[in-house]
Design a protein around this motif. Structure first.
Motif, PDB file in Angstrom:
ATOM      1  N   VAL A 180      -7.744  15.353 -19.910  1.00  0.00           N
ATOM      2  CA  VAL A 180      -8.375  14.507 -20.931  1.00  0.00           C
ATOM      3  C   VAL A 180      -9.758  14.008 -20.508  1.00  0.00           C
ATOM      4  O   VAL A 180     -10.409  13.269 -21.256  1.00  0.00           O
ATOM      5  N   GLN A 181     -10.253  14.418 -19.361  1.00  0.00           N
ATOM      6  CA  GLN A 181     -11.530  13.922 -18.868  1.00  0.00           C
ATOM      7  C   GLN A 181     -12.685  14.106 -19.852  1.00  0.00           C
ATOM      8  O   GLN A 181     -13.549  13.217 -19.950  1.00  0.00           O
ATOM      9  N   PRO A 182     -12.790  15.211 -20.612  1.00  0.00           N
ATOM     10  CA  PRO A 182     -13.879  15.297 -21.605  1.00  0.00           C
ATOM     11  C   PRO A 182     -13.863  14.164 -22.619  1.00  0.00           C
ATOM     12  O   PRO A 182     -14.928  13.709 -23.058  1.00  0.00           O
ATOM     13  N   LEU A 183     -12.693  13.669 -22.991  1.00  0.00           N
ATOM     14  CA  LEU A 183     -12.625  12.536 -23.912  1.00  0.00           C
ATOM     15  C   LEU A 183     -13.134  11.266 -23.242  1.00  0.00           C
ATOM     16  O   LEU A 183     -13.856  10.472 -23.857  1.00  0.00           O
ATOM     17  N   TRP A 184     -12.751  11.074 -21.976  1.00  0.00           N
ATOM     18  CA  TRP A 184     -13.236   9.902 -21.244  1.00  0.00           C
ATOM     19  C   TRP A 184     -14.762   9.961 -21.117  1.00  0.00           C
ATOM     20  O   TRP A 184     -15.452   8.946 -21.328  1.00  0.00           O
ATOM     21  N   GLN A 185     -15.305  11.110 -20.771  1.00  0.00           N
ATOM     22  CA  GLN A 185     -16.754  11.248 -20.613  1.00  0.00           C
ATOM     23  C   GLN A 185     -17.473  10.945 -21.922  1.00  0.00           C
ATOM     24  O   GLN A 185     -18.511  10.260 -21.928  1.00  0.00           O
ATOM     25  N   LEU A 186     -16.928  11.417 -23.022  1.00  0.00           N
ATOM     26  CA  LEU A 186     -17.527  11.164 -24.335  1.00  0.00           C
ATOM     27  C   LEU A 186     -17.522   9.680 -24.660  1.00  0.00           C
ATOM     28  O   LEU A 186     -18.554   9.110 -25.053  1.00  0.00           O
ATOM     29  N   CYS A 187     -16.386   9.032 -24.482  1.00  0.00           N
ATOM     30  CA  CYS A 187     -16.275   7.615 -24.847  1.00  0.00           C
ATOM     31  C   CYS A 187     -17.078   6.726 -23.904  1.00  0.00           C
ATOM     32  O   CYS A 187     -17.638   5.707 -24.342  1.00  0.00           O
ATOM     33  N   ARG A 188     -17.131   7.094 -22.639  1.00  0.00           N
ATOM     34  CA  ARG A 188     -17.927   6.321 -21.694  1.00  0.00           C
ATOM     35  C   ARG A 188     -19.409   6.390 -22.054  1.00  0.00           C
ATOM     36  O   ARG A 188     -20.119   5.375 -22.034  1.00  0.00           O
ATOM     37  N   PRO A 230     -17.788   7.226 -30.466  1.00  0.00           N
ATOM     38  CA  PRO A 230     -18.039   8.625 -30.817  1.00  0.00           C
ATOM     39  C   PRO A 230     -17.723   8.887 -32.291  1.00  0.00           C
ATOM     40  O   PRO A 230     -16.837   8.249 -32.877  1.00  0.00           O
ATOM     41  N   SER A 231     -18.407   9.824 -32.864  1.00  0.00           N
ATOM     42  CA  SER A 231     -18.102  10.236 -34.233  1.00  0.00           C
ATOM     43  C   SER A 231     -16.853  11.106 -34.226  1.00  0.00           C
ATOM     44  O   SER A 231     -16.422  11.610 -33.186  1.00  0.00           O
ATOM     45  N   ASP A 232     -16.265  11.298 -35.398  1.00  0.00           N
ATOM     46  CA  ASP A 232     -15.094  12.166 -35.503  1.00  0.00           C
ATOM     47  C   ASP A 232     -15.422  13.589 -35.061  1.00  0.00           C
ATOM     48  O   ASP A 232     -14.592  14.259 -34.430  1.00  0.00           O
ATOM     49  N   THR A 233     -16.616  14.037 -35.388  1.00  0.00           N
ATOM     50  CA  THR A 233     -17.027  15.381 -34.989  1.00  0.00           C
ATOM     51  C   THR A 233     -17.107  15.492 -33.470  1.00  0.00           C
ATOM     52  O   THR A 233     -16.650  16.483 -32.877  1.00  0.00           O
ATOM     53  N   GLN A 234     -17.668  14.478 -32.835  1.00  0.00           N
ATOM     54  CA  GLN A 234     -17.753  14.482 -31.378  1.00  0.00           C
ATOM     55  C   GLN A 234     -16.367  14.445 -30.736  1.00  0.00           C
ATOM     56  O   GLN A 234     -16.119  15.142 -29.748  1.00  0.00           O
ATOM     57  N   ARG A 235     -15.486  13.651 -31.308  1.00  0.00           N
ATOM     58  CA  ARG A 235     -14.123  13.584 -30.761  1.00  0.00           C
ATOM     59  C   ARG A 235     -13.419  14.933 -30.867  1.00  0.00           C
ATOM     60  O   ARG A 235     -12.743  15.376 -29.934  1.00  0.00           O
ATOM     61  N   ARG A 236     -13.538  15.565 -32.008  1.00  0.00           N
ATOM     62  CA  ARG A 236     -12.883  16.856 -32.192  1.00  0.00           C
ATOM     63  C   ARG A 236     -13.433  17.894 -31.219  1.00  0.00           C
ATOM     64  O   ARG A 236     -12.681  18.724 -30.691  1.00  0.00           O
ATOM     65  N   ALA A 237     -14.732  17.844 -30.977  1.00  0.00           N
ATOM     66  CA  ALA A 237     -15.338  18.799 -30.049  1.00  0.00           C
ATOM     67  C   ALA A 237     -14.820  18.579 -28.625  1.00  0.00           C
ATOM     68  O   ALA A 237     -14.523  19.537 -27.896  1.00  0.00           O
ATOM     69  N   ALA A 238     -14.698  17.309 -28.217  1.00  0.00           N
ATOM     70  CA  ALA A 238     -14.165  17.005 -26.894  1.00  0.00           C
ATOM     71  C   ALA A 238     -12.684  17.341 -26.810  1.00  0.00           C
ATOM     72  O   ALA A 238     -12.200  17.883 -25.804  1.00  0.00           O
ATOM     73  N   GLN A 239     -11.958  17.041 -27.880  1.00  0.00           N
ATOM     74  CA  GLN A 239     -10.525  17.299 -27.917  1.00  0.00           C
ATOM     75  C   GLN A 239     -10.236  18.797 -27.787  1.00  0.00           C
ATOM     76  O   GLN A 239      -9.212  19.198 -27.207  1.00  0.00           O
ATOM     77  N   ALA A 240     -11.135  19.615 -28.281  1.00  0.00           N
ATOM     78  CA  ALA A 240     -10.957  21.070 -28.192  1.00  0.00           C
ATOM     79  C   ALA A 240     -11.024  21.573 -26.759  1.00  0.00           C
ATOM     80  O   ALA A 240     -10.585  22.697 -26.464  1.00  0.00           O
ATOM     81  N   ARG A 241     -11.584  20.747 -25.861  1.00  0.00           N
ATOM     82  CA  ARG A 241     -11.681  21.136 -24.451  1.00  0.00           C
ATOM     83  C   ARG A 241     -10.590  20.484 -23.602  1.00  0.00           C
ATOM     84  O   ARG A 241     -10.681  20.461 -22.377  1.00  0.00           O
ATOM     85  N   VAL A 242      -9.573  19.956 -24.264  1.00  0.00           N
ATOM     86  CA  VAL A 242      -8.443  19.318 -23.597  1.00  0.00           C
ATOM     87  C   VAL A 242      -7.195  20.162 -23.822  1.00  0.00           C
ATOM     88  O   VAL A 242      -6.930  20.589 -24.946  1.00  0.00           O
ATOM     89  N   GLY A 243      -6.448  20.386 -22.756  1.00  0.00           N
ATOM     90  CA  GLY A 243      -5.201  21.132 -22.912  1.00  0.00           C
ATOM     91  C   GLY A 243      -4.625  21.507 -21.564  1.00  0.00           C
ATOM     92  O   GLY A 243      -5.209  22.320 -20.834  1.00  0.00           O
ATOM     93  N   TRP A 244      -3.504  20.921 -21.211  1.00  0.00           N
ATOM     94  CA  TRP A 244      -2.953  21.138 -19.877  1.00  0.00           C
ATOM     95  C   TRP A 244      -2.553  22.589 -19.632  1.00  0.00           C
ATOM     96  O   TRP A 244      -2.572  23.062 -18.486  1.00  0.00           O
TER      97      TRP A 244
END
Length: 336
Positions: A127-135, A144-158
Motif C-alpha cells: 500500500v506504500q503508493p497510497l501512503w506516498q500520494l496522501c503524504r 488526493p483526487s479520486d483519479t489520483q487515488r485510483r491511479a495509486a490503487q492500481a499499483r497496489v496488490g500483494w
C-alpha cells in the motif's frame, strides 16, 4: 519508520509514559525478593526510542543481554527501513528488484503473504503508493483526487510481489512496499531471542511494539497501559502481559486530516483509510503476528476482527471505534 504504538510500559506503575535511560546506560531498580534487579537500556531505532528491560541476578549478563537485544532490533530497522538508502526495502522500492534478500526479510515477507491470504487482502504491504500520494497531498494541505487515488490503487496488490531465496521483485512498475506493519513486532521477537540467548528469562522489550516474558518482580507480571486514541494523557486500558506480545495500531499515529478520517493505515479495496476504528490492540504469541494483526483488524473493522481473532490460539483483541466505544475479546487481560 514511525512508532505506531503508544503504549506506556510500567516498571513500577502505569501512571504515565515510561522514562528511558540514555542509550547504552543501565538503570537498576529495587532489589526483588529473589535477589534479582531490574536493568534497563535504550537506543534509537524506527524513528523513536526503543528499550530493553530485564530482571536478572547478574549485572554483567543483564548488560550484555540488553546490548544484544538493542543490536538485534536495530539490525531489523536497518534492514527494513523505507527511508534509509542502505536498507533492502529501500533498494527494492527504488529498483523494483532486490537480489540476495536477507533471511530476516524473507521471514517477514512470508508472514505478510500469510496475513494477506488469510484476510482476503485486508493486510497488504504494497500500500506504500497510497501512503506516498496522501503524504504528498497533505504536505500541500490537500486531499488526493479520486483519479489520483485510483491511479495509486492500481499499483497496489500483494499478489504482484514475488520473492524467493534468490530475489524479491515487483511484477508491476511503480509498486512499493512498507513493512511498518510488521518490522517492529519482528524486531521485538529478535530482541527477545537475544536476551534469552544470554540466559535471561524475565524481560520486557519495547521496539514500538512490546514483548514480555517472565515477570518484572516476584509474582508481579509486566504491566502495560494503552493510550486513549483521542487523549494521550489518558489510558484506555491497563493490562498484564504474561508471555505474549502487544501491538496497537491507531488512526492517530500519523494522520493526514484533523478529523482522523485519513491516516497512514489503508484499506486496499477502498484506496483510503478504514472508517470504523480509532485503534486496535492485539495480544499474540509473537511480536510479528501481533503487529500484523493490529493493522489487519484496523482494516477489517470490529465485527470481522473479533471473528478472526476467535479462530486463533493465544490471540486477544481490544478495539476502540471513532465514537470512543470499547470492546474486548473474552480473554483480553485487562486489569480492573
Amino acid at each position: 519508520m514511525q512508532r505506531r504504538t503508544f503504549i506506556s510500559a510500567a516498571i513500577g506503575s502505569v501512571a504515565g509514559m515510561a522514562g528511558l535511560a540514555l542509550p547504552g546506560s543501565m538503570a537498576r531498580g529495587t532489589t526483588a525478593p529473589s535477589g534479582m534487579r531490574l536493568y534497563r537500556g535504550a537506543a534509537l531505532a524506527f524513528g523513536t526510542t526503543i528499550a530493553a528491560t530485564v530482571l536478572h541476578h547478574d549485572q554483567r549478563q543483564a548488560e550484555l543481554a540488553i546490548e544484544d537485544a538493542l543490536y538485534a532490533a536495530r539490525k531489523i530497522d536497518r534492514l527494513m527501513s523505507i527511508y534509509s538508502p542502505a536498507s533492502q526495502v529501500f533498494q527494492l522500492n527504488r529498483d523494483g528488484r532486490l537480489a540476495r534478500p536477507d533471511s530476516h526479510l524473507l521471514a517477514v515477507l512470508a508472514q505478510a503473504q500469510a496475513l494477506s491470504q488469510w484476510s482476503d487482502g485486508a493486510f497488504d504491504v504494497t500500500v506504500q503508493p497510497l501512503w506516498q500520494l496522501c503524504r504528498a497531498a497533505a504536505d500541500q494541505a490537500n486531499l488526493p483526487s479520486d483519479t489520483q487515488r485510483r491511479a495509486a490503487q492500481a499499483r497496489v496488490g500483494w499478489r504482484q510481489l514475488a520473492w524467493d531465496q534468490r530475489e524479491v521483485y515487483f511484477r508491476q512498475p511503480g509498486m512499493a512496499l512498507t513493512l511498518n506493519g510488521l518490522a517492529q513486532g519482528y524486531a521485538a521477537d529478535m530482541a527477545l531471542a537475544a536476551v534469552r540467548a544470554r540466559g535471561v528469562q524475565h524481560a520486557l522489550l519495547d521496539t514500538g511494539e512490546f514483548m514480555a516474558r517472565g515477570q518484572r518482580a516476584m509474582r508481579q507480571p509486566w504491566t502495560l497501559g494503552i493510550q486513549d486514541p483521542r487523549d494521550g494523557e489518558i489510558l484506555a486500558a491497563t493490562l498484564k502481559v504474561e508471555g505474549r506480545s502487544v501491538a496497537t495500531s491507531g488512526d492517530y499515529a500519523c494522520t493526514f486530516t484533523p478529523d482522523f478520517a485519513h491516516h497512514h493505515i489503508f484499506d486496499p479495496s477502498r484506496g483510503d483509510s478504514p472508517a470504523e476504528l480509532a485503534s486496535a490492540t492485539v495480544l499474540a504469541p509473537t511480536g510479528l503476528l501481533a503487529d500484523g494483526l493490529s493493522t489487519t483488524f484496523m482494516v477489517t473493522g470490529a465485527a470481522r476482527a473479533y471473528a478472526m481473532a476467535a479462530q486463533m490460539r493465544g490471540v486477544d483483541l481490544m478495539t476502540i471505534d471513532k465514537l470512543g466505544r470499547r470492546r474486548m475479546s473474552p480473554g483480553f487481560p485487562r486489569i480492573a
